[in-house]
Write a protein that holds these residues in place. Structure first.
Motif, PDB file in Angstrom:
ATOM      1  N   GLY A 156       1.094  -1.210  -0.075  1.00 37.44           N
ATOM      2  CA  GLY A 156      -0.010  -0.115  -0.013  1.00 37.44           C
ATOM      3  C   GLY A 156       0.765   1.243   0.084  1.00 37.44           C
ATOM      4  O   GLY A 156       0.315   2.484   0.368  1.00 37.44           O
ATOM      5  N   LEU A 157       2.035   1.261  -0.399  1.00 39.27           N
ATOM      6  CA  LEU A 157       2.869   2.419  -0.325  1.00 39.27           C
ATOM      7  C   LEU A 157       2.648   3.059  -1.834  1.00 39.27           C
ATOM      8  O   LEU A 157       2.410   2.751  -2.833  1.00 39.27           O
ATOM      9  N   VAL A 181      -9.812   6.472   1.488  1.00 31.25           N
ATOM     10  CA  VAL A 181      -9.102   6.036   2.839  1.00 31.25           C
ATOM     11  C   VAL A 181      -8.201   6.988   3.322  1.00 31.25           C
ATOM     12  O   VAL A 181      -7.604   7.783   2.429  1.00 31.25           O
ATOM     13  N   SER A 182      -8.007   7.024   4.646  1.00 33.96           N
ATOM     14  CA  SER A 182      -6.968   8.059   5.190  1.00 33.96           C
ATOM     15  C   SER A 182      -5.496   7.183   4.825  1.00 33.96           C
ATOM     16  O   SER A 182      -5.588   6.145   4.396  1.00 33.96           O
ATOM     17  N   ALA A 183      -4.721   8.072   4.806  1.00 30.56           N
ATOM     18  CA  ALA A 183      -3.497   7.576   4.230  1.00 30.56           C
ATOM     19  C   ALA A 183      -2.301   8.381   5.260  1.00 30.56           C
ATOM     20  O   ALA A 183      -2.534   9.546   5.841  1.00 30.56           O
ATOM     21  N   THR A 184      -1.312   7.871   5.833  1.00 28.87           N
ATOM     22  CA  THR A 184      -0.144   8.004   6.536  1.00 28.87           C
ATOM     23  C   THR A 184       1.095   8.541   5.638  1.00 28.87           C
ATOM     24  O   THR A 184       1.370   7.759   4.867  1.00 28.87           O
ATOM     25  N   VAL A 185       1.684   9.887   5.987  1.00 29.35           N
ATOM     26  CA  VAL A 185       2.875   9.953   5.294  1.00 29.35           C
ATOM     27  C   VAL A 185       4.130   9.341   6.103  1.00 29.35           C
ATOM     28  O   VAL A 185       4.198   9.739   7.305  1.00 29.35           O
ATOM     29  N   ALA A 199      -1.217   3.491   2.588  1.00 30.17           N
ATOM     30  CA  ALA A 199      -2.802   3.216   2.780  1.00 30.17           C
ATOM     31  C   ALA A 199      -3.011   1.882   2.728  1.00 30.17           C
ATOM     32  O   ALA A 199      -2.353   0.950   2.496  1.00 30.17           O
ATOM     33  N   ASN A 200      -4.186   1.563   3.231  1.00 31.62           N
ATOM     34  CA  ASN A 200      -4.588   0.190   3.733  1.00 31.62           C
ATOM     35  C   ASN A 200      -4.740  -0.410   2.148  1.00 31.62           C
ATOM     36  O   ASN A 200      -6.015  -0.035   1.669  1.00 31.62           O
ATOM     37  N   PRO A 201      -3.957  -1.441   1.829  1.00 26.62           N
ATOM     38  CA  PRO A 201      -4.513  -2.245   0.646  1.00 26.62           C
ATOM     39  C   PRO A 201      -5.645  -2.964   0.663  1.00 26.62           C
ATOM     40  O   PRO A 201      -6.116  -3.208  -0.500  1.00 26.62           O
ATOM     41  N   LEU A 314      -0.858   0.348  10.548  1.00 24.82           N
ATOM     42  CA  LEU A 314      -1.290   0.444   9.338  1.00 24.82           C
ATOM     43  C   LEU A 314      -2.669   1.445   9.268  1.00 24.82           C
ATOM     44  O   LEU A 314      -3.588   0.956  10.152  1.00 24.82           O
ATOM     45  N   PRO A 315      -2.726   2.210   8.194  1.00 24.90           N
ATOM     46  CA  PRO A 315      -4.042   3.010   8.409  1.00 24.90           C
ATOM     47  C   PRO A 315      -5.410   2.237   8.405  1.00 24.90           C
ATOM     48  O   PRO A 315      -5.349   1.080   7.571  1.00 24.90           O
ATOM     49  N   SER A 316      -6.435   3.000   8.779  1.00 23.48           N
ATOM     50  CA  SER A 316      -7.727   2.292   8.528  1.00 23.48           C
ATOM     51  C   SER A 316      -8.107   2.118   7.216  1.00 23.48           C
ATOM     52  O   SER A 316      -8.063   2.874   6.284  1.00 23.48           O
TER      53      SER A 316
END
Length: 548
Positions: A156-157, A181-185, A199-201, A314-316
């Motif tokens: 999910g990168l 969906v939400s994503a984390t940097v 992001a959550n794949p 892992l993001p939701s």
């Protein structure tokens, strides 16, 4: 604990339920045809984030598995081609004891036509590559705007431009018009303008990986004169292909005449054989000249992101609100022309040190109409008294054309804009007042913003309404004349909400505004019932057409 482990444990304790799945399609002659070896994914709506169960039908189109009772989202990663069409599924499944069944058929499938060239006509290679890699591309949303990103591995990168993210603390990625969906940097490098999101794949089972040109061959991965293409998200559109020709290959950049719109920033630049050789960046050094970051610049940042995954959560996989697929119909807005005098007061108010505007499509349209008509009136005054003058050469409302619907000019959303107010400083007011009292000139008023916007919350009956897009826009004021003297900067909050966010059934509708100075102390404003009724009324034509 993983969902598979929970399933095994619950099965041993007899707490699971059997799900029987049947995939079957009906052909043109009404014959039933099983769908063999159909892969599917089940993701729970609640429970451990990111866990999923996969399965595949047998040659008879049937599958059985045991699951913990609850609600699941079932999707198929790859579409099935059948009699000139593609069939895929995304449905909600409720699993209850002792047994539940689900049938995947023509009725609940997503159906699309298989594009076929006319007889004797060859399809361009770009068409094939676009269809192959469009599911590797996502729209990236941040508080400061939007851009494009592309998936680079199954974890999910996602790579994008750093300027698309900027200082935003709220980021998300959107795979298609319905799934965001939400994503984390995880890592970024402002100098190289590269950022890597996570992001959550499991939220995007159909996700495709964009193939990156291998480092050992990257020097020859793209050459001058080669045709390249990108897939991006300009305007309100999704997944649009743009192509161009490479004019120069630099050590860190690729120069091309490819058209890179704002929404394309952060997207993949493919070479002619479908390998990613760069990251498209909205940076023009001249007419028809665009600079693209070479993919080699992103590899160290990508390596950093891989290392940080182990220490990050892992993001939701929970889907976030998205903009409606259909814009507010322009013909319904045009019906407001010539209506009674428009009253803008229900939409505008002040609270604490903020000015607030509740912008509906109707308000936006009527304000644009008023400006156009006022301009036309002033132009007409210059020729009205001269008989020989050419009359009626400017028709302002002709500019309100149907294409505005497809450009996303009037989305069916409620926009709430919150702007900090300017005020005169105490010493400026004191000095000018003292000078005036003595009959002198106190000089220009020294102004500054009273506060800075941080965030907002919209409450319907005490429950927060989740925004579609929580946005901010930087505002810089630099004015120096005999009246005012001001140099300052701040953020304006621009949040979009679903059309049904504000309605009379809420009871009390309140807006909470937070400043950077006091990020945990809200300024609360309860909306007037007339304002609530007006906003709700503005969306009624859209709701009525949607039902029909």
């Amino acid at each position: 604990m993983c969902l598979v482990c929970l399933t095994t444990l619950a099965w041993a304790q007899g707490d699971t339920a059997k799900l029987s799945l049947r995939a079957i399609l009906v052909d043109k002659d009404l014959n039933q045809k099983p769908v063999p070896k159909l892969a599917f994914v089940l993701v729970p709506f609640e429970g451990p984030t990111g866990e999923r169960v996969t399965g595949k039908t047998g040659f008879d189109g049937n599958a059985e598995l045991r699951l913990i009772p609850g609600k699941y989202r079932l999707s198929t990663p790859e579409a099935v081609e059948f009699q000139g069409k593609k069939y895929s599924w995304e449905v909600e499944v409720t699993v209850s004891a002792p047994e539940s069944t689900i049938e995947l058929s023509n009725d609940n499938a997503k159906v699309s036509e298989i594009a076929a060239p006319a007889p004797g006509r060859k399809v361009d290679e770009l068409t094939t590559l676009f269809q192959k890699y469009q599911n590797a591309v996502v729209t990236v949303w941040s508080e400061i705007g939007s851009g494009t990103g592309f998936c680079v591995d199954k974890t999910g990168l996602i790579i994008t431009n750093q300027h698309v993210i900027g200082p935003s603390t709220i980021n998300s990625v959107q795979f298609d018009p319905k799934r965001k969906v939400s994503a984390t940097v995880l890592a970024f490098d402002p100098a190289k303008d590269v950022a890597v999101l996570w992001a959550n794949p499991s939220a995007f089972p159909e996700m495709i990986i964009a193939p990156i040109a291998k480092p050992d061959t990257s020097k020859n991965a793209v050459i001058e004169g080669e045709r390249v293409f990108t897939i991006g998200s300009p305007l309100s559109q999704r997944k649009i292909l743009t192509s161009g020709i490479v004019s120069k290959v630099e050590a860190r950049a690729i120069i091309s005449d490819i058209n890179i719109n704002h929404g394309n920033s952060g997207g993949p630049l493919f070479n002619s054989i479908g390998e990613v050789v760069g990251i498209t960046t909205f940076r023009e050094s001249g007419p028809g000249v665009a600079g693209i970051v070479r993919i080699e610049e992103a590899l160290p940042v990508l390596e950093q992101a891989h290392k940080k995954m182990g220490d990050s959560t892992l993001p939701s996989a929970k889907y976030l609100p998205v903009e409606p697929v259909n814009p507010y119909p322009l013909d319904l807005l045009k019906e407001t022309i010539g209506a009674e005098k428009f009253n803008r007061h229900p939409y505008l108010f002040s609270e604490a040190s903020f000015d607030v505007a509740m912008v509906t499509p109707v308000l936006k349209y009527r304000l644009a109409e008023e400006v156009q008509l006022a301009a036309a009136k002033e132009k007409g005054k210059r020729t009205k008294k001269h008989d020989a003058a050419i009359q009626n050469t400017f028709e302002p409302l002709q500019d309100l054309r149907d294409w505005a619907e497809y450009a996303g000019e009037y989305q069916s959303v409620l926009m709430i804009e919150v702007a900090p107010q300017l005020r005169e400083t105490f010493m400026s007011a004191f000095g000018r007042g003292l000078a005036t009292s003595r009959g002198g000139y106190g000089g220009p008023a020294h102004l500054k913003y009273k506060t800075d916007f941080y965030r907002m919350r919209l409450l319907c009956g005490g429950k927060e309404v989740e925004p579609i897009h929580p946005g901010k826009a930087a505002t810089v004021v630099n004015a120096h004349n005999v009246f005012v003297n001001v140099t300052d900067a701040t953020y304006v909050g621009i949040y979009s909400y679903p059309a049904e966010a504000i309605q009379p059934s809420c009871g009390e509708v309140a807006l909470e505004l937070y400043s950077e100075k006091e990020p945990d102390k809200p300024n609360r404003k309860v909306l007037d019932s007339k304002a609530v009724a007006q906003i709700w009324s503005d969306f009624q034509p859209y709701f009525n057409q949607k039902q029909n």
